[in-house]
Motif scaffolding. Structure first.
Motif, PDB file in Angstrom:
ATOM      1  N   GLY A  73      -3.902   2.630  -1.548  1.00  0.00           N
ATOM      2  CA  GLY A  73      -2.628   3.330  -1.651  1.00  0.00           C
ATOM      3  C   GLY A  73      -2.639   4.512  -2.603  1.00  0.00           C
ATOM      4  O   GLY A  73      -3.597   4.750  -3.341  1.00  0.00           O
ATOM      5  N   ILE A  75       0.866  -1.185   0.000  1.00  0.00           N
ATOM      6  CA  ILE A  75       0.000   0.000   0.000  1.00  0.00           C
ATOM      7  C   ILE A  75       0.898   1.229   0.000  1.00  0.00           C
ATOM      8  O   ILE A  75       1.392   1.653   1.049  1.00  0.00           O
ATOM      9  CB  ILE A  75      -0.938   0.000   1.223  1.00  0.00           C
ATOM     10  CG1 ILE A  75      -1.822  -1.252   1.193  1.00  0.00           C
ATOM     11  CG2 ILE A  75      -1.790   1.265   1.239  1.00  0.00           C
ATOM     12  CD1 ILE A  75      -2.767  -1.363   2.367  1.00  0.00           C
ATOM     13  N   PRO A  76       1.159   1.806  -1.174  1.00  0.00           N
ATOM     14  CA  PRO A  76       2.091   2.939  -1.251  1.00  0.00           C
ATOM     15  C   PRO A  76       1.477   4.214  -0.703  1.00  0.00           C
ATOM     16  O   PRO A  76       0.255   4.341  -0.585  1.00  0.00           O
ATOM     17  CB  PRO A  76       2.354   3.059  -2.761  1.00  0.00           C
ATOM     18  CG  PRO A  76       1.113   2.514  -3.395  1.00  0.00           C
ATOM     19  CD  PRO A  76       0.616   1.423  -2.484  1.00  0.00           C
ATOM     20  N   ALA A  77       2.342   5.167  -0.380  1.00  0.00           N
ATOM     21  CA  ALA A  77       1.893   6.450   0.165  1.00  0.00           C
ATOM     22  C   ALA A  77       2.580   7.595  -0.560  1.00  0.00           C
ATOM     23  O   ALA A  77       3.668   7.431  -1.118  1.00  0.00           O
ATOM     24  CB  ALA A  77       2.196   6.519   1.663  1.00  0.00           C
TER      25      ALA A  77
END
Length: 715
Positions: A154, A91-93
Motif C-alpha cells: 500500500g 492496502i491503502p492507495a
C-alpha cells in the motif's frame, strides 16, 4: 509459546489493553486490569500513561506473580482473554495523479535511488521541496502511482496542512488518519499519542509501503511519523528545506521552456495554440515554468483577447510570482458575483467551504453560490476537495484577501467574516440539538432553537452533518475568539460535544476546547460558562490520556460551577473527576468523588434546576461507587451498591442495565465466585446483542471465557 507470566508477556498485555481504550469495551478491560494489578501488587499502583510507566508496572506484576501460583493463575486468566488490537491489514492507495504530467525526470530518479537503497537501519526518506504551484505534491503522487508495484502493501497519504502553524495538524491527528488507512477501526485507534505511534510502527513493520507526508510545516511535525522499517519509504513534501530533517533533498524548480510548451500542448487544442503563437513567448515568461500558472492560463487560449491581456496587460503581476500572476489574471476576468465570493470567503483559513455558507455570507441562493464556486474552481482559483466543497491554495487565498481589503474595505470584510462564523454557529447548534436531543447546552442560541424541529431525519444524520464540517467548526471557534465573541466560542464548543461523545475526534477538537476554556476565563470567570468549558476540555483530555491536565481542568470546572451556584453542573464535574480517578486506578479517591457528588445533589430541592435528572444521576453514582469499591476489593459493599443502581436501570435503561450487570459479574469473578457471574454475563449479552453493541459483546465473551475457565479449575 510465550510464558504468560514472563516480563515480556506482561508488558505486551498491558500495552494491548492500553491500546484498546478507544472504545467502551477497552475502557472496561483497563479498569479491570487496574483492580487486578492492585490485588496482585498489594497496594495502589498508578495507571501507566506511557511506555516507561508501563514497563515499571509490568515489572511489579512480574515480581509478585513469579513466586505466588494463585496470583499467577489470576493474571494468566486475565491475560488469555485480554483484548488484543485488531489486524491492520488494509492496502491503502494514494490520491489520483494528475492527467498530464511533464518532465521531472531528475527528481524522479532521486526518489527512485533512495527507494532502492539497501536497508541498513537508516530510514528511507526523501524531502521534495519547492515554491507553491511548482508541482511538488503532484510529483510525489505521480511518482508513487508509477511505482505502485514497488509497494505491494500500500501507499499511505497524509496532508499535514502545514501552510501555517494555525492550520498544521498535530501528530496525534495524523497518526489516527494513517492507522485508519491501514485498516484500524476508528474506535480501536489508541487514545494516547505514544500508543498511536507504537501501534503505527507495529502496523508497518514487515510491510513494503510508501508514506507520503504532504504540505509539511516543520521537521517537528514529521519526525514522530518516521520509521526505520526496512520496507517503508517516506516522502515528505514541503515548500522549503526543513532544518533538522535528515532526508535526501529533492528540489523542484520551474519547468524549462521546452517542458512548459509540452504541458501546454497537452492542455490546449493544437489549433488554439497555433493562433496564440504571437503572444506565446510572453505567456511562457509570465508563467515562469509554474505548472499551476500554465494550467490556469490554458482556458484563456479559447479567448485570444483575454490571453493577450493576461500576457501583456499593464496590471499583470511581476514575473517573479507566477502563482500570484495567474490568480490576478483569472480574478480580473470573473463576473462580479464570483469575484465577490472569491474575496469574501478568503478572510479566514477555512479548510473547505460549501455553497450553503457562501450563500449566507454573500446573499445569493445556494444554486448561485454553487455556480460561483464551480467557476472559481474552473479558473484554478479554488481546488475541489471531492466532498462537494472547495479550498484555497495559500498564495491564492492571500491574493483574494488582499483584494477584499482593497475593494470591500474593513467594514464589509468584518461583516463577511462575522456572517461566516454566525452561519457555522447556527448550523452547529441546530445539528448538536438534533444529534443529542436529551443533552443540555447553555447559551442564547440553545434557548432559541431548543424544542423547534430541525432538518435532520434522525440523530445519526445530525451527527454526520457535524462530522462533515468538523474542521471548519474548529476554525470557527478560533475566528469567533478573534472577533471577540466569547459567547459564540462557548456555544460552538458545546456543539462539538456529540463528536467527542460518539465519534471520537478528540485530537481534532482539542485546540478548539482550549480556546473555549481560555475565552470563558477571560470573559466570565467562575461562571456556568467557565465550568462548562473546563468540563468539556477535561473530558477530551481524559480520552487522550492526558490525565494530569484533565484533573486540573475538572477541579477548575467544579470551582466555577460551585461559585455560579449551579449544583447539577458542580456535581457533574466532581463525578467526572471520580471517573478520571477510576481510569487512573486511584479507587479510593474515585469513591470519595462519587460520594461528594451525591452530597451536592442532595442540595437540589423541589422545583430546582436539575430536579428531573436526580433519580438517574443518583443511580449512576451508585454504580460508579460500586466500581470504585470493586477496585478496592470490597466486594460485598460493591455488590450492594451495584444492585441498587441496577434496580433503577432495569425499569427504563437497557444499555446501563447491561453495563451494571457486567460490573456485577466482574465483582463476583474477582471475589472468586465465577458461577454467580455467569448468569449475569448471559443476561447482559442478550441485552447488548439487541442493542448491537459489538465491542461490549467482545468484552463480555472474554469475561465469560474467564468465568468458565475459573469454574472448571483451569485458572
Amino acid at each position: 509459546m510465550l510464558d504468560p507470566i514472563s516480563l515480556t508477556a506482561i508488558t505486551a498485555v498491558l500495552g494491548a489493553v492500553g491500546m484498546g481504550m478507544g472504545n467502551e469495551a477497552g475502557k472496561w478491560a483497563w479498569e479491570s486490569a487496574g483492580g487486578l494489578v492492585r490485588r496482585i501488587v498489594g497496594r495502589q499502583v498508578a495507571a501507566p500513561t506511557g511506555p516507561a510507566e508501563r514497563d515499571t508496572v509490568a515489572r511489579l506484576i512480574h515480581d509478585a506473580v513469579r513466586d505466588d501460583p494463585a496470583l499467577a493463575r489470576a493474571w494468566t486468566a486475565f491475560a488469555l482473554t485480554a483484548p488484543a488490537p485488531g489486524q491492520a491489514a488494509a492496502i491503502p492507495a494514494l490520491p489520483p495523479s494528475v492527467r498530464f504530467f511533464t518532465d521531472r525526470q531528475g527528481p524522479m530518479k532521486r526518489l527512485k535511488r533512495e527507494a532502492r537503497r539497501k536497508a541498513d537501519g537508516r530510514p528511507r526518506i526523501a524531502l521534495i521541496h519547492g515554491p507553491e504551484g511548482i508541482g511538488t505534491s503532484a510529483l510525489a503522487v505521480h511518482w508513487g502511482c508509477r511505482q505502485a508495484r514497488r509497494f505491494p502493501d500500500g501507499q499511505l497519504y497524509a496532508d499535514l496542512r502545514g501552510a501555517s502553524s494555525g492550520t498544521a495538524l498535530d501528530i496525534a491527528t495524523v497518526l489516527r488518519s494513517l492507522l485508519v488507512q491501514l485498516g484500524v477501526k476508528q474506535d480501536e485507534v489508541p487514545p494516547g499519542t505514544a500508543e498511536r505511534r507504537e501501534r503505527f510502527r507495529q502496523s508497518v513493520a514487515g510491510r513494503r509501503l510508501l508514506l507520503v507526508l504532504d504540505h509539511a510545516h516543520s521537521s517537528a511535525q514529521v519526525l514522530p511519523l518516521l520509521t526505520s522499517a526496512p520496507g517503508v519509504f517516506t516522502v515528505v513534501v514541503a515548500r522549503r528545506p526543513l532544518p533538522g530533517l535528515d532526508a535526501v533533498p529533492v528540489p523542484v524548480g520551474p519547468l524549462s521552456e521546452r517542458d512548459s510548451r509540452r504541458l501546454l500542448k497537452s492542455l490546449v487544442e493544437k489549433r488554439d495554440l497555433a493562433m496564440a503563437r504571437p503572444v506565446l513567448p510572453r505567456v511562457l515568461e509570465r508563467c515562469a515554468g509554474s505548472p499551476y500558472a500554465l494550467r490556469a492560463v490554458a482556458p484563456r487560449f479559447l479567448e485570444p483577447h483575454l490571453l493577450a491581456e493576461a500576457a501583456t496587460g499593464p496590471d499583470a503581476a511581476p514575473v517573479g510570482d507566477p502563482v500570484r500572476a495567474a490568480a490576478e489574471s483569472a480574478y480580473r476576468e470573473l463576473e462580479p458575483g464570483a469575484a465577490r465570493v472569491y474575496r469574501l470567503m478568503s478572510l479566514w483559513e477555512w479548510p473547505a467551504i460549501g455553497p450553503a455558507v457562501v450563500a449566507q455570507v454573500t446573499g445569493v441562493t445556494e444554486a448561485e453560490a454553487a455556480r460561483s464556486l464551480e467557476v472559481l474552481a474552473d479558473r484554478q482559483l479554488l481546488e475541489r476537495t471531492g466532498t462537494g466543497r472547495y479550498r484555497y491554495r495559500p498564495v491564492v487565498r492571500a491574493h483574494a484577501e488582499e483584494a477584499a481589503g482593497r475593494e470591500d474595505r474593513i467594514a464589509a470584510c468584518s461583516a463577511a467574516l462575522t456572517g461566516t462564523v454566525e452561519w457555522y454557529l447556527r448550523f452547529a447548534v441546530r445539528a448538536r440539538l438534533d444529534a443529542l436531543p436529551q443533552s443540555w447546552g447553555i447559551g442564547p442560541l440553545y434557548d432559541e432553537l431548543k424544542g423547534s424541529p430541525g432538518p435532520y431525519g434522525d440523530t445519526g444524520e445530525a451527527l454526520s452533518a457535524l462530522e462533515a464540517e468538523l474542521d471548519n467548526l474548529v476554525q470557527a471557534v478560533r475566528a469567533a475568539d478573534e472577533l471577540g465573541e466569547p459567547e459564540w466560542v462557548s456555544q460552538l464548543c458545546q456543539a462539538l460535544w456529540p463528536l467527542q461523545l460518539k465519534a471520537g475526534h478528540h485530537d481534532v477538537i482539542l485546540p478548539a476546547l482550549r480556546v473555549g476554556a481560555r475565552a470563558a476565563d477571560a470573559h466570565a470567570p467562575m461562571s456556568r460558562m467557565a465550568g462548562r468549558m473546563h468540563s468539556l476540555l477535561a473530558l477530551d483530555l481524559v480520552e487522550l490520556w492526558q490525565f494530569e491536565e484533565a484533573g486540573r481542568e475538572l477541579a477548575a470546572a467544579a470551582r466555577a460551577e460551585q461559585e455560579a451556584g449551579h449544583l447539577r453542573g458542580h456535581a457533574s464535574a466532581v463525578e467526572s473527576l471520580g471517573l478520571l480517578r477510576l481510569r487512573q486506578w486511584r479507587y479510593q479517591e474515585a469513591y470519595n468523588c462519587f460520594a461528594e457528588a451525591g452530597l451536592i445533589l442532595d442540595g437540589i430541592g423541589p422545583g430546582d434546576e436539575g430536579e428531573d435528572d436526580l433519580p438517574r444521576a443518583r443511580a449512576l453514582l451508585e454504580r460508579h461507587r460500586g466500581r470504585a469499591l470493586r477496585g478496592l476489593a470490597r466486594y460485598a459493599e460493591a455488590r450492594d451498591l451495584l444492585e441498587t443502581g441496577l434496580r433503577f436501570f432495569r425499569a427504563a435503561d437497557p444499555y446501563n442495565t447491561a453495563r451494571t450487570l457486567t460490573d456485577l459479574a466482574e465483582t463476583w469473578l474477582d471475589a472468586g465466585d465465577p458461577g454467580a457471574a455467569l448468569p449475569l454475563i448471559d443476561e447482559a449479552m442478550a441485552m447488548l446483542d439487541a442493542e448491537k453493541a459489538a465491542h461490549h459483546l467482545t468484552h463480555l465473551r472474554a469475561l465469560r471465557e474467564r468465568c468458565v475457565s475459573a469454574r472448571e479449575g483451569v485458572a
